[in-house]
Design a protein around this motif. Structure first.
Motif, PDB file in Angstrom:
ATOM      1  N   LEU A 119       0.807  -1.213   0.000  1.00  0.00           N
ATOM      2  CA  LEU A 119       0.000   0.000   0.000  1.00  0.00           C
ATOM      3  C   LEU A 119       0.848   1.274   0.000  1.00  0.00           C
ATOM      4  N   GLU A 120       1.834   1.313   0.876  1.00  0.00           N
ATOM      5  CA  GLU A 120       2.634   2.528   1.007  1.00  0.00           C
ATOM      6  C   GLU A 120       3.368   2.850  -0.298  1.00  0.00           C
ATOM      7  N   GLU A 121       3.963   1.801  -0.905  1.00  0.00           N
ATOM      8  CA  GLU A 121       4.681   1.995  -2.177  1.00  0.00           C
ATOM      9  C   GLU A 121       3.691   2.343  -3.295  1.00  0.00           C
ATOM     10  N   TYR A 122       2.491   1.738  -3.210  1.00  0.00           N
ATOM     11  CA  TYR A 122       1.454   2.061  -4.203  1.00  0.00           C
ATOM     12  C   TYR A 122       1.139   3.557  -4.159  1.00  0.00           C
ATOM     13  N   TRP A 123       0.954   4.075  -2.937  1.00  0.00           N
ATOM     14  CA  TRP A 123       0.643   5.505  -2.805  1.00  0.00           C
ATOM     15  C   TRP A 123       1.791   6.373  -3.295  1.00  0.00           C
ATOM     16  N   GLY A 124       3.013   5.923  -3.033  1.00  0.00           N
ATOM     17  CA  GLY A 124       4.189   6.646  -3.515  1.00  0.00           C
ATOM     18  C   GLY A 124       4.163   6.761  -5.033  1.00  0.00           C
ATOM     19  N   LEU A 125       3.808   5.642  -5.685  1.00  0.00           N
ATOM     20  CA  LEU A 125       3.740   5.640  -7.148  1.00  0.00           C
ATOM     21  C   LEU A 125       2.620   6.537  -7.658  1.00  0.00           C
ATOM     22  N   VAL A 126       1.448   6.448  -6.986  1.00  0.00           N
ATOM     23  CA  VAL A 126       0.280   7.221  -7.432  1.00  0.00           C
ATOM     24  C   VAL A 126       0.542   8.731  -7.293  1.00  0.00           C
ATOM     25  N   ARG A 127       1.261   9.102  -6.244  1.00  0.00           N
ATOM     26  CA  ARG A 127       1.569  10.524  -6.089  1.00  0.00           C
ATOM     27  C   ARG A 127       2.430  11.030  -7.244  1.00  0.00           C
ATOM     28  N   ARG A 128       3.370  10.219  -7.678  1.00  0.00           N
ATOM     29  CA  ARG A 128       4.246  10.644  -8.782  1.00  0.00           C
ATOM     30  C   ARG A 128       3.580  10.466 -10.131  1.00  0.00           C
ATOM     31  N   PHE A 129       2.784   9.387 -10.243  1.00  0.00           N
ATOM     32  CA  PHE A 129       2.159   9.070 -11.542  1.00  0.00           C
ATOM     33  C   PHE A 129       0.674   8.784 -11.325  1.00  0.00           C
ATOM     34  N   PRO A 130      -0.154   9.833 -11.253  1.00  0.00           N
ATOM     35  CA  PRO A 130      -1.595   9.649 -10.965  1.00  0.00           C
ATOM     36  C   PRO A 130      -2.275   8.722 -11.976  1.00  0.00           C
ATOM     37  N   GLN A 131      -1.710   8.619 -13.173  1.00  0.00           N
ATOM     38  CA  GLN A 131      -2.242   7.733 -14.208  1.00  0.00           C
ATOM     39  C   GLN A 131      -2.406   6.292 -13.695  1.00  0.00           C
ATOM     40  N   VAL A 132      -1.507   5.896 -12.765  1.00  0.00           N
ATOM     41  CA  VAL A 132      -1.551   4.524 -12.236  1.00  0.00           C
ATOM     42  C   VAL A 132      -2.900   4.265 -11.555  1.00  0.00           C
ATOM     43  N   ALA A 133      -3.415   5.247 -10.819  1.00  0.00           N
ATOM     44  CA  ALA A 133      -4.698   5.067 -10.122  1.00  0.00           C
ATOM     45  C   ALA A 133      -5.846   4.943 -11.121  1.00  0.00           C
ATOM     46  N   HIS A 134      -5.779   5.755 -12.193  1.00  0.00           N
ATOM     47  CA  HIS A 134      -6.815   5.664 -13.215  1.00  0.00           C
ATOM     48  C   HIS A 134      -6.742   4.311 -13.933  1.00  0.00           C
ATOM     49  N   ASN A 135      -5.525   3.857 -14.191  1.00  0.00           N
ATOM     50  CA  ASN A 135      -5.357   2.546 -14.824  1.00  0.00           C
ATOM     51  C   ASN A 135      -5.956   1.439 -13.961  1.00  0.00           C
ATOM     52  N   LEU A 136      -5.739   1.548 -12.648  1.00  0.00           N
ATOM     53  CA  LEU A 136      -6.281   0.539 -11.734  1.00  0.00           C
ATOM     54  C   LEU A 136      -7.811   0.566 -11.780  1.00  0.00           C
ATOM     55  N   ALA A 137      -8.381   1.770 -11.794  1.00  0.00           N
ATOM     56  CA  ALA A 137      -9.843   1.891 -11.879  1.00  0.00           C
ATOM     57  C   ALA A 137     -10.342   1.250 -13.174  1.00  0.00           C
ATOM     58  N   ARG A 138      -9.595   1.446 -14.260  1.00  0.00           N
ATOM     59  CA  ARG A 138     -10.015   0.876 -15.549  1.00  0.00           C
ATOM     60  C   ARG A 138      -9.970  -0.653 -15.524  1.00  0.00           C
ATOM     61  N   ILE A 139      -8.932  -1.205 -14.878  1.00  0.00           N
ATOM     62  CA  ILE A 139      -8.822  -2.662 -14.776  1.00  0.00           C
ATOM     63  C   ILE A 139     -10.019  -3.217 -14.001  1.00  0.00           C
ATOM     64  N   ILE A 140     -10.389  -2.537 -12.904  1.00  0.00           N
ATOM     65  CA  ILE A 140     -11.515  -2.985 -12.089  1.00  0.00           C
ATOM     66  C   ILE A 140     -12.821  -2.860 -12.890  1.00  0.00           C
ATOM     67  N   ALA A 141     -12.963  -1.771 -13.643  1.00  0.00           N
ATOM     68  CA  ALA A 141     -14.176  -1.584 -14.458  1.00  0.00           C
ATOM     69  C   ALA A 141     -14.290  -2.702 -15.509  1.00  0.00           C
ATOM     70  N   ARG A 142     -13.166  -3.049 -16.112  1.00  0.00           N
ATOM     71  CA  ARG A 142     -13.167  -4.092 -17.142  1.00  0.00           C
ATOM     72  C   ARG A 142     -13.601  -5.427 -16.550  1.00  0.00           C
ATOM     73  N   ARG A 143     -13.090  -5.726 -15.333  1.00  0.00           N
ATOM     74  CA  ARG A 143     -13.462  -6.997 -14.694  1.00  0.00           C
ATOM     75  C   ARG A 143     -14.941  -7.005 -14.331  1.00  0.00           C
ATOM     76  N   LEU A 144     -15.463  -5.871 -13.887  1.00  0.00           N
ATOM     77  CA  LEU A 144     -16.888  -5.785 -13.535  1.00  0.00           C
ATOM     78  C   LEU A 144     -17.741  -6.017 -14.785  1.00  0.00           C
ATOM     79  N   ARG A 145     -17.317  -5.430 -15.890  1.00  0.00           N
ATOM     80  CA  ARG A 145     -18.002  -5.623 -17.172  1.00  0.00           C
ATOM     81  C   ARG A 145     -18.052  -7.109 -17.540  1.00  0.00           C
ATOM     82  N   GLU A 146     -16.882  -7.756 -17.400  1.00  0.00           N
ATOM     83  CA  GLU A 146     -16.788  -9.180 -17.727  1.00  0.00           C
ATOM     84  C   GLU A 146     -17.698 -10.001 -16.809  1.00  0.00           C
ATOM     85  N   MET A 147     -17.707  -9.627 -15.514  1.00  0.00           N
ATOM     86  CA  MET A 147     -18.542 -10.371 -14.567  1.00  0.00           C
ATOM     87  C   MET A 147     -20.026 -10.159 -14.862  1.00  0.00           C
ATOM     88  N   ASN A 148     -20.409  -8.957 -15.246  1.00  0.00           N
ATOM     89  CA  ASN A 148     -21.820  -8.704 -15.589  1.00  0.00           C
ATOM     90  C   ASN A 148     -22.243  -9.595 -16.755  1.00  0.00           C
TER      91      ASN A 148
END
Ligand code: CMP
Length: 221
Positions: free
Chosen positions: A102-131
């Motif tokens: 978690l701590e390293e994840y936050w470190g990365l997200v602070r420097r590269f906010p794109q990582v958080a959006h990418n994670l949201a997209r991965i979760i959205a894709r899985r939800l789509r597949e599950m639906n």
């Protein structure tokens, strides 16, 4: 790392920083990363090999949620919502994964906010597949369910490519658990699919020969 959807749009200098944030873990076949219900504060990126995400119900039957390949991630749900692991993760073959806490994840997200959006997209894709999967399991008959389960494995590149398609190590019981049917029904449907030239099978091996044909079964074409 550069091939992972988690780092899409992150500049190359970010890969090196990410590399340092990760801890590398080597797994033997059938070794478990974590079990459903465990507490968890890391996500994992697959470097090589294959990871099975699954659930076991009270009578011991297993439901495979996904087979994940290099570049794909898992364990992001507990990282994000701080709840126990929602499923069990097991190496299928010799596998190397990178853990991101978690701590390293936050470190990365602070420097590269794109990582958080990418994670949201991965979760959205899985939800789509599950639906889509819920729809199939709710409305499809056995043939559609078995076709869907085979297509899902095929799309996840499970097994080995062959001259005729893709050969997947899978018992009829395992296919039935994936499809949500009885073992007898899975075997009967496989027999029908074999007659149509869609698959070929032995006792522990199923070869998908005509994925387009399986799609036709699924969508009743
Ligand atoms: P987490 O709940 O932390 O631990 C289990 C992980 O399995 C979960 O995070 C996801 O990364 C992964 N997972 C759960 N459900 C699915 C699914 N339907 N498809 C792919 N991966 C999943």
């Amino acid at each position: 790392i550069s091939r992972s959807p988690l780092f899409e749009g992150v500049p190359p200098e970010g890969y090196e920083i990410a590399e340092q944030a990760f801890r590398t873990i080597s797994l033997r076949p059938r070794q478990t990363v974590f079990e459903a219900g465990d507490p968890g504060h890391a996500l994992y990126l697959i470097r090589s090999g294959k990871v099975k995400i699954s659930h076991r119900n009270l009578d011991g039957r297993e439901k495979v949620l996904a087979y994940l390949n290099p570049g794909e991630i898992f364990g992001e749900m507990s990282l994000v919502d701080d709840e126990p692991r929602s499923a069990t993760a097991t190496a299928v073959e010799d596998t190397v994964i990178h853990a991101l806490y978690l701590e390293e994840y936050w470190g990365l997200v602070r420097r590269f906010p794109q990582v958080a959006h990418n994670l949201a997209r991965i979760i959205a894709r899985r939800l789509r597949e599950m639906n889509h999967e819920v729809e199939v399991l709710t409305f499809e008959e056995a043939r559609g369910k078995v076709a869907y389960a085979l297509l899902k494995l095929f799309r996840h590149r499970y097994g080995e490519e062959t001259a005729h398609g893709r050969s997947m190590p899978l018992t009829h019981r395992e296919l039935a658990d994936l499809a949500g049917t009885s073992r007898e029904t899975a075997t009967r449907v496989l027999g029908q699919f074999q007659e149509l030239g869609l698959v070929a099978f032995g006792s522990r091996l199923i070869e998908v020969r005509d994925p387009a044909g399986l799609e036709n079964v699924l969508y009743d074409l």
